[in-house]
Design a protein around this motif. Structure first.
Motif, PDB file in Angstrom:
ATOM      1  N   GLU A 217       1.328  -6.548  -3.118  1.00 50.29           N
ATOM      2  CA  GLU A 217       1.918  -5.568  -4.027  1.00 50.29           C
ATOM      3  C   GLU A 217       0.888  -5.050  -5.025  1.00 50.29           C
ATOM      4  O   GLU A 217       0.839  -3.843  -5.305  1.00 50.29           O
ATOM      5  N   ALA A 218       0.045  -5.972  -5.558  1.00 44.44           N
ATOM      6  CA  ALA A 218      -0.995  -5.536  -6.501  1.00 44.44           C
ATOM      7  C   ALA A 218      -2.018  -4.634  -5.815  1.00 44.44           C
ATOM      8  O   ALA A 218      -2.437  -3.604  -6.365  1.00 44.44           O
ATOM      9  N   GLU A 219      -2.419  -5.006  -4.601  1.00 44.50           N
ATOM     10  CA  GLU A 219      -3.401  -4.200  -3.876  1.00 44.50           C
ATOM     11  C   GLU A 219      -2.825  -2.843  -3.485  1.00 44.50           C
ATOM     12  O   GLU A 219      -3.519  -1.816  -3.519  1.00 44.50           O
ATOM     13  N   ALA A 220      -1.545  -2.820  -3.105  1.00 50.14           N
ATOM     14  CA  ALA A 220      -0.914  -1.553  -2.754  1.00 50.14           C
ATOM     15  C   ALA A 220      -0.859  -0.615  -3.951  1.00 50.14           C
ATOM     16  O   ALA A 220      -1.102   0.595  -3.831  1.00 50.14           O
ATOM     17  N   GLU A 221      -0.566  -1.158  -5.125  1.00 49.81           N
ATOM     18  CA  GLU A 221      -0.542  -0.327  -6.333  1.00 49.81           C
ATOM     19  C   GLU A 221      -1.937   0.186  -6.672  1.00 49.81           C
ATOM     20  O   GLU A 221      -2.113   1.350  -7.053  1.00 49.81           O
ATOM     21  N   LYS A 222      -2.942  -0.676  -6.495  1.00 52.46           N
ATOM     22  CA  LYS A 222      -4.319  -0.264  -6.778  1.00 52.46           C
ATOM     23  C   LYS A 222      -4.761   0.836  -5.819  1.00 52.46           C
ATOM     24  O   LYS A 222      -5.398   1.811  -6.219  1.00 52.46           O
ATOM     25  N   MET A 223      -4.410   0.707  -4.535  1.00 51.65           N
ATOM     26  CA  MET A 223      -4.778   1.735  -3.558  1.00 51.65           C
ATOM     27  C   MET A 223      -4.028   3.030  -3.818  1.00 51.65           C
ATOM     28  O   MET A 223      -4.570   4.125  -3.605  1.00 51.65           O
ATOM     29  N   ARG A 224      -2.792   2.934  -4.286  1.00 45.71           N
ATOM     30  CA  ARG A 224      -2.031   4.146  -4.592  1.00 45.71           C
ATOM     31  C   ARG A 224      -2.685   4.915  -5.738  1.00 45.71           C
ATOM     32  O   ARG A 224      -2.815   6.142  -5.687  1.00 45.71           O
ATOM     33  N   VAL A 225      -3.118   4.183  -6.780  1.00 44.42           N
ATOM     34  CA  VAL A 225      -3.796   4.835  -7.908  1.00 44.42           C
ATOM     35  C   VAL A 225      -5.112   5.450  -7.457  1.00 44.42           C
ATOM     36  O   VAL A 225      -5.456   6.586  -7.828  1.00 44.42           O
ATOM     37  N   SER A 226      -5.878   4.705  -6.645  1.00 44.01           N
ATOM     38  CA  SER A 226      -7.166   5.231  -6.169  1.00 44.01           C
ATOM     39  C   SER A 226      -6.961   6.468  -5.299  1.00 44.01           C
ATOM     40  O   SER A 226      -7.724   7.436  -5.375  1.00 44.01           O
ATOM     41  N   GLN A 227      -5.917   6.451  -4.491  1.00 43.59           N
ATOM     42  CA  GLN A 227      -5.638   7.604  -3.635  1.00 43.59           C
ATOM     43  C   GLN A 227      -5.318   8.835  -4.463  1.00 43.59           C
ATOM     44  O   GLN A 227      -5.793   9.946  -4.164  1.00 43.59           O
ATOM     45  N   GLN A 228      -4.559   8.665  -5.533  1.00 43.23           N
ATOM     46  CA  GLN A 228      -4.253   9.806  -6.402  1.00 43.23           C
ATOM     47  C   GLN A 228      -5.498  10.327  -7.094  1.00 43.23           C
ATOM     48  O   GLN A 228      -5.679  11.540  -7.260  1.00 43.23           O
ATOM     49  N   GLU A 229      -6.385   9.409  -7.518  1.00 42.32           N
ATOM     50  CA  GLU A 229      -7.632   9.834  -8.167  1.00 42.32           C
ATOM     51  C   GLU A 229      -8.513  10.624  -7.204  1.00 42.32           C
ATOM     52  O   GLU A 229      -9.100  11.641  -7.572  1.00 42.32           O
ATOM     53  N   PHE A 230      -8.615  10.160  -5.967  1.00 47.50           N
ATOM     54  CA  PHE A 230      -9.457  10.858  -4.991  1.00 47.50           C
ATOM     55  C   PHE A 230      -8.884  12.227  -4.631  1.00 47.50           C
ATOM     56  O   PHE A 230      -9.638  13.173  -4.372  1.00 47.50           O
ATOM     57  N   LEU A 231      -7.575  12.333  -4.607  1.00 50.64           N
ATOM     58  CA  LEU A 231      -6.956  13.605  -4.247  1.00 50.64           C
ATOM     59  C   LEU A 231      -6.880  14.583  -5.407  1.00 50.64           C
ATOM     60  O   LEU A 231      -6.561  15.754  -5.208  1.00 50.64           O
ATOM     61  N   SER A 232      -7.182  14.112  -6.610  1.00 57.07           N
ATOM     62  CA  SER A 232      -7.116  14.988  -7.786  1.00 57.07           C
ATOM     63  C   SER A 232      -8.448  15.653  -8.099  1.00 57.07           C
ATOM     64  O   SER A 232      -8.597  16.254  -9.162  1.00 57.07           O
ATOM     65  N   VAL A 233      -9.426  15.534  -7.202  1.00 57.93           N
ATOM     66  CA  VAL A 233     -10.731  16.146  -7.448  1.00 57.93           C
ATOM     67  C   VAL A 233     -10.628  17.653  -7.308  1.00 57.93           C
ATOM     68  O   VAL A 233      -9.640  18.203  -6.802  1.00 57.93           O
ATOM     69  N   ASP A 234     -11.699  18.329  -7.754  1.00 61.20           N
ATOM     70  CA  ASP A 234     -11.731  19.783  -7.680  1.00 61.20           C
ATOM     71  C   ASP A 234     -11.792  20.258  -6.233  1.00 61.20           C
ATOM     72  O   ASP A 234     -12.302  19.568  -5.346  1.00 61.20           O
ATOM     73  N   GLU A 235     -11.266  21.453  -5.986  1.00 58.38           N
ATOM     74  CA  GLU A 235     -11.217  21.995  -4.629  1.00 58.38           C
ATOM     75  C   GLU A 235     -12.610  22.240  -4.062  1.00 58.38           C
ATOM     76  O   GLU A 235     -12.781  22.328  -2.837  1.00 58.38           O
ATOM     77  N   SER A 236     -13.624  22.325  -4.919  1.00 57.80           N
ATOM     78  CA  SER A 236     -14.985  22.561  -4.439  1.00 57.80           C
ATOM     79  C   SER A 236     -15.519  21.404  -3.609  1.00 57.80           C
ATOM     80  O   SER A 236     -16.463  21.573  -2.835  1.00 57.80           O
ATOM     81  N   VAL A 237     -14.919  20.208  -3.765  1.00 56.51           N
ATOM     82  CA  VAL A 237     -15.365  19.067  -2.967  1.00 56.51           C
ATOM     83  C   VAL A 237     -15.098  19.311  -1.493  1.00 56.51           C
ATOM     84  O   VAL A 237     -15.870  18.882  -0.626  1.00 56.51           O
ATOM     85  N   TYR A 238     -14.036  20.038  -1.177  1.00 53.72           N
ATOM     86  CA  TYR A 238     -13.677  20.288   0.213  1.00 53.72           C
ATOM     87  C   TYR A 238     -14.283  21.593   0.748  1.00 53.72           C
ATOM     88  O   TYR A 238     -14.352  21.777   1.957  1.00 53.72           O
ATOM     89  N   THR A 239     -14.701  22.483  -0.133  1.00 54.89           N
ATOM     90  CA  THR A 239     -15.187  23.795   0.287  1.00 54.89           C
ATOM     91  C   THR A 239     -16.688  23.738   0.542  1.00 54.89           C
ATOM     92  O   THR A 239     -17.450  23.362  -0.359  1.00 54.89           O
ATOM     93  N   PRO A 240     -17.158  24.077   1.725  1.00 55.77           N
ATOM     94  CA  PRO A 240     -18.604  24.086   1.976  1.00 55.77           C
ATOM     95  C   PRO A 240     -19.271  25.247   1.266  1.00 55.77           C
ATOM     96  O   PRO A 240     -18.730  26.337   1.167  1.00 55.77           O
ATOM     97  N   ASP A 241     -20.485  24.965   0.771  1.00 51.17           N
ATOM     98  CA  ASP A 241     -21.293  25.992   0.101  1.00 51.17           C
ATOM     99  C   ASP A 241     -20.546  26.605  -1.073  1.00 51.17           C
ATOM    100  O   ASP A 241     -20.589  27.821  -1.293  1.00 51.17           O
ATOM    101  N   SER A 242     -19.849  25.758  -1.858  1.00 50.78           N
ATOM    102  CA  SER A 242     -19.068  26.265  -2.982  1.00 50.78           C
ATOM    103  C   SER A 242     -19.951  26.709  -4.138  1.00 50.78           C
ATOM    104  O   SER A 242     -19.585  27.596  -4.899  1.00 50.78           O
ATOM    105  N   ASP A 243     -21.142  26.082  -4.299  1.00 43.38           N
ATOM    106  CA  ASP A 243     -22.041  26.417  -5.409  1.00 43.38           C
ATOM    107  C   ASP A 243     -23.242  27.211  -4.910  1.00 43.38           C
ATOM    108  O   ASP A 243     -24.376  26.897  -5.232  1.00 43.38           O
ATOM    109  N   VAL A 244     -22.977  28.227  -4.084  1.00 42.75           N
ATOM    110  CA  VAL A 244     -24.077  28.992  -3.494  1.00 42.75           C
ATOM    111  C   VAL A 244     -24.858  29.774  -4.536  1.00 42.75           C
ATOM    112  O   VAL A 244     -26.045  30.062  -4.356  1.00 42.75           O
TER     113      VAL A 244
END
Length: 640
Positions: A217-244
């Motif tokens: 249960e503790a590990e599942a909660e920790k992974m849930r928080v980490s998953q939300q943090e990773f998915l809350s990054v800026d859209e430029s992380v997924y876009t190639p050549d975003s800072d051209v």
């Protein structure tokens, strides 16, 4: 309790072959666990079926044993019910819920990965010359959506596999505990068969299961928080050549890893591009396909050269060339930042910085400024007149005219402003392209489609006492203020290379430099057409760099229409030592001087050693250490 191995959620977005290799271990474990669970369930269902048969049998038996009818029937019925609830049901729930969830997420992850690969292939095929911003934006959004979908599915898949490492322990223990408790309750009246030690053992196992549940249960909660943090990054992380527009480029890299498109030649005129994972290891470029346990050697990077190239109308392509001048592999990066960082990293590795005690510090020191990245200023003051055959021809002429001795070296070096005017523009390509030179010199004559040289292409070469060919790459040219010292060549080298480093110009034009007793000729290696031609009498200064032996330059005096003369310096990088080129130029100018005197010309020719077949061999002209390619020192001989 032993530690539980887990997949790192931080590696989900990169999706490297190492992560895929570790993921395959978890997938194989999940498959083995599924097979084992099915076999265990079959065995437990067989035990449960046997217990039901035992209930029916004892029921018939109890009818014969009237005194024990109620006791036997109730005892076996309770045992069958307890086995169904505590032994068979948990393993069924584990198979239908957890293992099915992992299998479903595996299929979704595979579909997302395939969709991402298709979108990246579509993005890589975007044209460079006829670029459509609307199409580029749509394809970029499609890549970002596919990459985000893959990231989300991989995170869910990784979390499910990590949770499975905990659940499988409970799923294997709970049926056994249920079976044991059922048997203990069944044989309660024969409690003397079971000691208190067995009770304490079962109690400790139950406590262990409960502790695993809490940890899960503790590990599942920790992974849930980490998953939300990773998915809350800026859209430029997924876009190639975003800072051209202004990418943050790290030029101090001594190792690099990431996905690149590799160009493979499948036929005479057909090619394919394959997206593979590349990484550097020491002085080697390695490649690791998806699913492979380890990488394989692709290219030795020591002393190689790398430059940006145009290839099949694709963007961000660069080519790695071997030290002997042979064309190597062509790769394509997905963004401008990745392209330039790969080029900088390979350049740093080719200098063998990784062999130093502190390679990171050396790379930072060499790349702090463009000036330091090329050549230290103090090196220009080092004079080695004995090792350099170049000479100050203008001063020699003044000595002969005035019949007096003039010192060839001054006590102090001139300032940079005295040699080259500040703000002088630099040209990074050959003055006249080969096709234009061909049209201007041949007029409307038919072009040979096979690139063969016409017999009258170089008429003066047949009568020349000296013919020597060198493979060179043009770095740049610029106007200078004086030709009275070789320091003007060293300063031009510094400014040309510094400008290339500052403006990220890595492309160089390769040519064949033919040195004859009349001229210096730059020849296109493919079409054998002259790119530029300089009379040897107009060369007033030439020198090779004292530290980087492959750098060479010369000063040309060109008459203007106004009656005045202009001075220009041309800088090249050679496959062989620049001293050989300087020696050839010096010998050609000596031949010009003594051609008027046949006796002096004979003495000069006698001073040059001959081969067995009667050809002149230039001094200091030894075969290269690479592979003895005749094309690199075929100009080492000249016929009289």
């Amino acid at each position: 309790m032993p530690a539980v191995d887990k997949l790192l959620l931080e590696e989900a977005l990169q999706d490297s072959p190492q992560t895929r290799s570790l993921l395959s271990v978890f997938e194989e474990d999940a498959g083995t666990l599924t097979d084992y669970t099915n076999q265990l369930l079959q065995a437990m269902q067989r035990v449960y079926g046997a217990q039901n048969e035992m209930c029916l049998a004892t029921q018939q038996l109890s009818k014969q044993l009237l005194a024990y009818e109620k006791q036997l029937n109730v005892l076996h019925t309770e045992l069958a019910k307890q086995l169904a609830d505590t032994m068979v049901l948990p393993i069924i729930q584990f198979r239908e819920k957890d293992l099915t969830e992992v299998s479903t997420l595996k299929d979704l992850f595979g579909l997302a990965s395939n969709e991402h690969d298709l979108s990246m292939a579509k993005y890589s095929r975007l044209p460079k010359k006829k670029e459509n911003e609307k199409v580029k934006t749509e394809v970029g959004k499609e890549v970002a959506a596919a990459r985000r979908k893959q990231h989300l599915s991989s995170l869910q898949y990784y979390c499910a596999l990590n949770a499975l490492q905990y659940r499988k322990r409970m799923a294997m223990m709970e049926p056994m505990i249920g079976f044991a408790h059922g048997q203990i309750n069944f044989f309660k009246k024969g409690a003397e068969m079971f000691s208190k030690h067995m009770d304490s053992f079962l109690s400790s196992v139950a406590d262990m299961v409960q502790s695993i549940q809490v940890e899960l249960e503790a590990e599942a909660e920790k992974m849930r928080v980490s998953q939300q943090e990773f998915l809350s990054v800026d859209e430029s992380v997924y876009t190639p050549d975003s800072d051209v527009a202004a990418p943050q480029i790290n030029r101090n890299l001594i190792q690099k890893a990431g996905y690149l498109n590799l160009r493979n030649k499948t036929g005479l005129v057909t090619t394919t591009w394959e997206r593979l994972y590349f990484f550097t290891q020491g002085g080697n470029l390695m490649c690791q396909p998806r699913g492979a346990v380890a990488g394989g050697l692709i290219q030795d990077l020591d002393n190689c050269s790398v430059m940006a190239v145009d290839c099949e109308d694709r963007r961000y392509c660069f080519q790695i060339t071997t030290p002997n001048g042979k064309s190597g592999i062509i790769l394509q990066a997905e963004s401008r930042k990745e392209n330039e960082e790969w080029i900088c990293a390979i350049n740093n590795i080719s200098r063998q910085i990784y062999l130093t005690d502190n390679p990171e510090a050396v790379a930072i020191k060499l790349n702090q400024t463009a000036l330091q990245a090329v050549t230290p200023i103090t090196s220009f003051g080092k004079k080695q007149e004995s090792s350099c055959p170049s000479q100050n021809l203008k001063n020699s002429e003044m000595e002969n005219e005035n019949d007096k001795i003039v010192p060839k070296a001054t006590a102090s070096l001139p300032e940079a402003e005295e040699l080259i005017a500040p703000g002088t523009p630099i040209q990074f390509d050959i003055v006249l392209p080969a096709t234009e030179f061909l049209d201007q010199n041949r007029g409307s004559r038919r072009t040979n489609p096979f690139g063969e040289t016409e017999d009258e292409s170089f008429p003066e070469a047949e009568d020349s006492l000296l013919q020597q060919m060198f493979i060179v790459r043009f770095l740049g040219s610029m106007a200078v203020k004086t030709d009275s010292t070789t320091e003007v060549i060293y300063e031009a080298m510094r400014q040309v290379l510094a400008a290339r480093a500052i403006h990220n110009i890595f492309r160089m034009t390769e040519s064949h430099l033919m040195v004859t007793s009349q001229s210096l000729r730059l020849i296109d290696p493919q079409t054998q057409v002259s790119r530029a031609n300089f009379e040897l009498t107009s060369v007033t200064q030439f020198a090779a760099h004292q530290e980087n032996k492959r750098l060479v330059g010369f000063v040309i005096r060109i008459p203007e229409s106004t009656g005045e003369e202009s001075l220009s310096t041309y800088i090249f990088e050679s496959n062989s030592e620049g001293e050989k080129i300087c020696y050839a130029i010096n010998l050609g100018k000596e031949i010009i001087e003594v051609q008027k005197d046949p006796e002096a010309l004979a003495q000069l020719m006698l001073s040059i050693p001959l081969t067995n077949d009667g050809k002149y061999v230039l001094l200091n002209d030894q075969p290269d250490d690479n592979d003895g390619n005749p094309s690199e020192h075929r100009g080492a001989e000249s016929e009289a």
